[in-house]
Design an enzyme around this catalytic site. Sequence first.
Site, PDB file in Angstrom:
ATOM      1  N   MET A   1      -8.757   8.859   9.775  1.00  0.00           N
ATOM      2  CA  MET A   1      -9.034   9.267   8.745  1.00  0.00           C
ATOM      3  C   MET A   1      -9.992  10.644   8.836  1.00  0.00           C
ATOM      4  O   MET A   1     -10.865  10.796   8.071  1.00  0.00           O
ATOM      5  CB  MET A   1     -10.021   8.346   7.935  1.00  0.00           C
TER       6      MET A   1
ATOM      7  N   ASP B   1       0.750  -1.112  -0.033  1.00  0.00           N
ATOM      8  CA  ASP B   1       0.067  -0.271   0.009  1.00  0.00           C
ATOM      9  C   ASP B   1       0.986   1.111   0.071  1.00  0.00           C
ATOM     10  O   ASP B   1       1.885   1.314   0.434  1.00  0.00           O
ATOM     11  CB  ASP B   1      -0.911  -0.063   1.361  1.00  0.00           C
TER      12      ASP B   1
ATOM     13  N   LYS C   1      -4.334   2.690  -3.246  1.00  0.00           N
ATOM     14  CA  LYS C   1      -5.653   2.946  -3.897  1.00  0.00           C
ATOM     15  C   LYS C   1      -5.418   4.253  -4.897  1.00  0.00           C
ATOM     16  O   LYS C   1      -6.236   4.304  -5.740  1.00  0.00           O
ATOM     17  CB  LYS C   1      -6.664   2.953  -3.120  1.00  0.00           C
TER      18      LYS C   1
HETATM   19  N1  SAH Z   1      -4.296  -0.034   9.014  1.00  0.00           N
HETATM   20  C1  SAH Z   1      -3.813   1.115   9.314  1.00  0.00           C
HETATM   21  C2  SAH Z   1      -5.232   2.284   9.092  1.00  0.00           C
HETATM   22  C3  SAH Z   1      -5.233   2.372   7.648  1.00  0.00           C
HETATM   23  S1  SAH Z   1      -6.661   3.768   7.483  1.00  0.00           S
HETATM   24  C4  SAH Z   1      -3.187   1.129  10.788  1.00  0.00           C
HETATM   25  O1  SAH Z   1      -3.684   0.147  11.532  1.00  0.00           O
HETATM   26  O2  SAH Z   1      -2.900   1.994  11.294  1.00  0.00           O
HETATM   27  C5  SAH Z   1      -5.473   5.181   7.300  1.00  0.00           C
HETATM   28  C6  SAH Z   1      -5.339   6.212   8.184  1.00  0.00           C
HETATM   29  O3  SAH Z   1      -4.794   5.781   9.382  1.00  0.00           O
HETATM   30  C7  SAH Z   1      -5.033   7.462   7.899  1.00  0.00           C
HETATM   31  O4  SAH Z   1      -6.105   8.210   7.425  1.00  0.00           O
HETATM   32  C8  SAH Z   1      -4.673   8.041   9.396  1.00  0.00           C
HETATM   33  O5  SAH Z   1      -5.761   8.393  10.153  1.00  0.00           O
HETATM   34  C9  SAH Z   1      -4.103   6.755  10.052  1.00  0.00           C
HETATM   35  N2  SAH Z   1      -2.649   6.437   9.808  1.00  0.00           N
HETATM   36  C10 SAH Z   1      -2.114   5.877   9.175  1.00  0.00           C
HETATM   37  N3  SAH Z   1      -0.584   6.067   9.623  1.00  0.00           N
HETATM   38  C11 SAH Z   1      -0.412   6.899  10.153  1.00  0.00           C
HETATM   39  C12 SAH Z   1       0.605   7.458  10.884  1.00  0.00           C
HETATM   40  N4  SAH Z   1       2.039   7.184  10.737  1.00  0.00           N
HETATM   41  N5  SAH Z   1       0.364   8.525  11.921  1.00  0.00           N
HETATM   42  C13 SAH Z   1      -0.841   9.050  12.071  1.00  0.00           C
HETATM   43  N6  SAH Z   1      -1.974   8.602  11.489  1.00  0.00           N
HETATM   44  C14 SAH Z   1      -1.939   7.608  10.678  1.00  0.00           C
END
Ligand code: SAH
Length: 252
Positions: free
Chosen positions: A164, A35, A56
């Site tokens: 998100m 991803d 995506k």
């Molecule tokens: N599976 C992922 C989440 C995917 S949805 C997990 O477990 O973290 C994507 C969202 O995750 C983003 O919109 C944001 O809100 C959050 N996100 C992902 N990486 C991040 C990071 N390093 N710092 C802060 N938010 C993060």
Amino acid sequence: MTVRVVFIGAGPGAADLITVRGARRLAEAEVVLFDALTDPALRSMAPQALWVDVGKRGFRHGTGQATIDALLVRYAQSHQRVVRLKGGDPSVFGRLEEELQALAAAGIACEVVPGVTAALAAAAQTQRPLTRRGSGRSVSLATAMTREGELQGGRHADTEVFYMAGRQLGALGRRLLAAGWGADTPVCVASRAGWTDALASTHSLAELGAAAVLHAGRPSIVTVGAGAHAVVAGAKTPARHALAAEKPVTAP
Ligand code: SAH
């Protein structure tokens, strides 16, 4: 039935936040479907593999997930060891359900290796424990956006963590006020938690909109309530500083 597909949580950022098990499985991969959010440095853990970008952003809206499902099945039918690398943890807002269903329908066996989800990376980055003795007994992981693109925010736990939220921080703040949280409830916003350029800021709920500029265009976690306030006296940013967005808790 031998496992053909391994879902691996890459963690929130720096490659060394993947688990040891995840790194071992990755090193055995023939194909890696990855991803947008995963660290390119992870590639050096599987230089032998074919790396396929299924972020995506590369697909037109609406066709993305079905295409990923189909690619996963196709690669699993032609290779012994396929890795599906996802940011954070595969089980948290990672569309794991659809991908497991697609593989099950094709009779392909899988394994899931957990990862550090963004909520936990944000808690570590800001040194704000999500649970607190006496005041923080429950934690909710929620998406600020529904599938229909509507903003949502409620009051389900002592600490509410939103994924998100994007640019909708002001609107999220208003939803949370309407849901019964007080105007002076502490809120911590952390973007790119776990990366070297991580930023974090604290706000009162009423002033959450001020965080939008600082974190614009960066994946962000919004932590509300018991888990949002600093535990160390004299922390750099007071929880209710009027201009908190201009004074990050942590700077690069
Ligand atoms: N599976 C992922 C989440 C995917 S949805 C997990 O477990 O973290 C994507 C969202 O995750 C983003 O919109 C944001 O809100 C959050 N996100 C992902 N990486 C991040 C990071 N390093 N710092 C802060 N938010 C993060």
